[in-house]
Structure formats: structure tokens, C-alpha cells
Scaffold this active site. Sequence first.
Site, short mmCIF file in Angstrom:
data_model
loop_
_atom_site.label_atom_id
_atom_site.label_comp_id
_atom_site.label_asym_id
_atom_site.label_seq_id
_atom_site.Cartn_x
_atom_site.Cartn_y
_atom_site.Cartn_z
N ALA A 106 63.00 28.20 22.80
CA ALA A 106 63.65 29.40 22.25
C ALA A 106 62.74 30.59 22.52
O ALA A 106 61.57 30.42 22.90
CB ALA A 106 63.89 29.26 20.76
N LYS A 107 63.25 31.75 22.36
CA LYS A 107 62.41 32.96 22.40
C LYS A 107 63.16 34.04 21.66
O LYS A 107 64.39 34.03 21.60
CB LYS A 107 62.17 33.41 23.85
CG LYS A 107 60.92 34.21 24.03
CD LYS A 107 59.72 33.32 23.95
CE LYS A 107 58.45 33.95 24.45
NZ LYS A 107 57.48 32.90 24.76
N GLY A 108 62.40 35.00 21.10
CA GLY A 108 63.04 36.12 20.43
C GLY A 108 62.29 37.39 20.77
O GLY A 108 61.20 37.34 21.35
#
Length: 418
Positions: A106-108
Amino acid sequence: MDLYKNPVFDMACRQFDAVADRLQMPDGDRLRLKSPKRALCVSVPVRMEDGSTRVFAGYRVQHHLSLGPTKGGIRYHPWVELGEVAALAMWMSWKCALTGLPYGGAKGGVAVDPRALTSGELERLTRRYTQELIGFIGPQLDVPAPDLGTNEQTMAWMMDTYSVHAGHPVPGVVTGKPVGIGGSLGRREATGRGVAYLAGRAMDTLGLAAEGATAVIQGYGNVGSVAAQSLVKQGLRVIAVGDATGAINNPKGLDLPHLERWVAERKTVVGFPESEPLPPEELLLLPCDVLVPAAMERQITESNATRLRCRVLAEGANGPTTPEADRILNERGDVFVVPDILCNAGGVVVSYFEWVQDLQSFFWSEGEVMDRLFRILEGAFVQTLGLARRDGIPMRLAATTLGVQRVWEAKKLRGLFP
Ligand code: GLU
């Protein structure tokens, strides 16, 4: 996947496609593996010190959920956009699978220059962003961590906001927290130490002695500065470093403890007394044994790849080398590439340890953390090098193949619902 249209996403897809071609992956599986599972775009309104309100764009992309919760950092940088975040999420998937962690990627991120905000503004931004992600993150769902522009304090605010919402402390919702609230010993240093360890392993492989060897570091944040210090402990001289504001050079070796204090006070490497200024575009081209890009994506491109003069390229950053540059480096054959998903995996490996410690409320010594970290990195390095040598393929293709294969295998075992 027009939604994610972006040069960095394009790069991640091309790297994936090279693996899928090699594995003769059917089109359906290819699409399943490549497409991010979920993406959330949020508006983050923040009351500024002058009484005005600004609205920042925030994102979180979860790439796949086949192996466990998703895992990956939160980036605060003015250029953050959905496609970049999706690419970084995809790389996290291969990185976690390569190192055997039970996570999807994931990444944000939030499109903001954190250096232009006061601490109060940053806290309000972080808390409101976290609030917008409630329901999308959680210890069994998606576990954020620091990345470019965020740090332990950011994670503490995220953990607090999530915990207030839950009505009880939930330390396992984020990693990279301060040790005093459930962070792990060694997490802050893990990425940089891992980079230096693997750069050392690459040097061993080439038969280069660490003593007296030279290193150049692009990026002097948490990853670059710790990697520099660890390389010096191994006997190397760090002859040049650069950050977003400029670059400096001292062929005799920079005095890192002194530079550390300089950067802590002035937030720049520029002007450091025992050094000469260096045009930033020359930093990557200096002759050295180990070059560590530890800043942004797409720094080594077709326009400079022919002119690199390092023996080992140890990728501390995510995606620092474009596929065109990779092709040039592969043709040259004289640069040993330790690819990002292997080289900078130390951070997420110790994040995993932090999550395990939080879930068990049982904490480890720094020695235990580091021993286990180096064992995992060593295993991933040996497997990657083994595959690269066996099949005569570049290290990046080998590392990505190992990561992709594990995710593919999990998807096949679980089947397709319904
Ligand atoms: N942001 C780091 C990375 O790109 C760490 C992610 C994590 O610890 O979850 O690998």
C-alpha cells in the site's frame, strides 16, 4: 487503468510486464496482479495559522490483499498524485513478498510541502487525513508507516487519532512510531542500515574491499543519512552528499557527525564548512564505489545512465532508476545494481517486527531486531543473486520475479471469488 496514468505508474507497470512476460503469465492473471485493489482519494481541509482554510488532496492505494493486511508509507510531498502512490503501492507488494512478509503493498500521500507548514498545521493535516482514512486502515486491514516528508511524530498523531476513534489504544495501526508509544527499537535506522548492509554484500560479491572505498549519497533524510553513517562504520569514505537544496563534496571524506549537527540546525547540507559546493547534476556522476540514490523516483535516466561512474548502485529510494536507464546499465554490465525493493526493504521488515511486537504487547531488544533484520535481508539477497546468476538476468528482474511469483502463487491458491 487510466485512473492511475502517471510516468511513475507506467514505470512500475513496465517492470511488472517484463516479469509477467518471462513467466508467460496469462492475461487474466496479469491484470489481476497489476491492478490496484482499492484507492481512496480524499480532500483534507486544514485551518491555517492565519485563520484561512486550505484543502489538500490525500490518497491511499492498497495494491493487493492476498497475503495479509496491506503495508506501506505515507508521503507528504508537493508532487504526490494518485498514479505515483499506486506505483509505490505496487512496489511495496513485491518488496513485502520478496522478503517473505505477510502483507500486500500500500502507499498513501498528501500533496503538500511539509516544510512550508507549522507544526500545528501539520498536526491538523495529519489528524484530518487519518480521520478520512478511518474504515480503510487498521491493524488487520492496512498499516501505514513513514515515507518521504513524514516521521515518527506523524505516526504518533495517526495512532492517536485512530485510537481516539476506536476508544482504546491501537498501536498496531501504524508502524514507525516513537518507541515510547509502541514503536520498535531500530525502526528509525532500519532502512539506512539495510541499504549499507546490502551495499556491503554487493561489494563482497564484486571482490571490492570496504576499507578505503568511496560512497556518494543523494538525499540526506532518514534513509540517506543513516546509510552514510553505516557505510562509514564499514570503512568507506562518504565523499559527497546532496539534498533538495544542493550538494557538497569533500574527496577526503565528509565528517558525518559534524554534518549531522549542521543539517539538524539548518535543514540543508549546503554551506557545510569542510566541503566544496557541487552542482547537483554532477553528484550522481562522481567516480565512487557505492552510489546511493536515497531521494525521489526517476533520478537515473537515459540522459545520465551512460555517465555513472560507480561500481555498486544501492537504491535507497523507491524507483530511482527508469526502465531506459536500466537497459543502459544492463548493457554496460559494469554496475552492480541492488534494486530498490531489495535494497530499501529494511524499513518495512522492521515495520513488520514493530507490528508483531504491538500485536503481542511483547517487545524485543535492539540486538534481536537487528539480527532478525539482517537474516531476512541476507536471505533475500542470496535468493535474488542466485536467480540472477542462474538465469543470467539483471538483479531487478530477479528480485521482482521472486516477489511477483509469491503473490501470483497466493492468488492461485486462494482462487477467484465467486
Ligand atoms: N516507506 C517505506 C518503504 O517505502 C516503509 C514502509 C513501511 O515500513 O511500511 O518501504
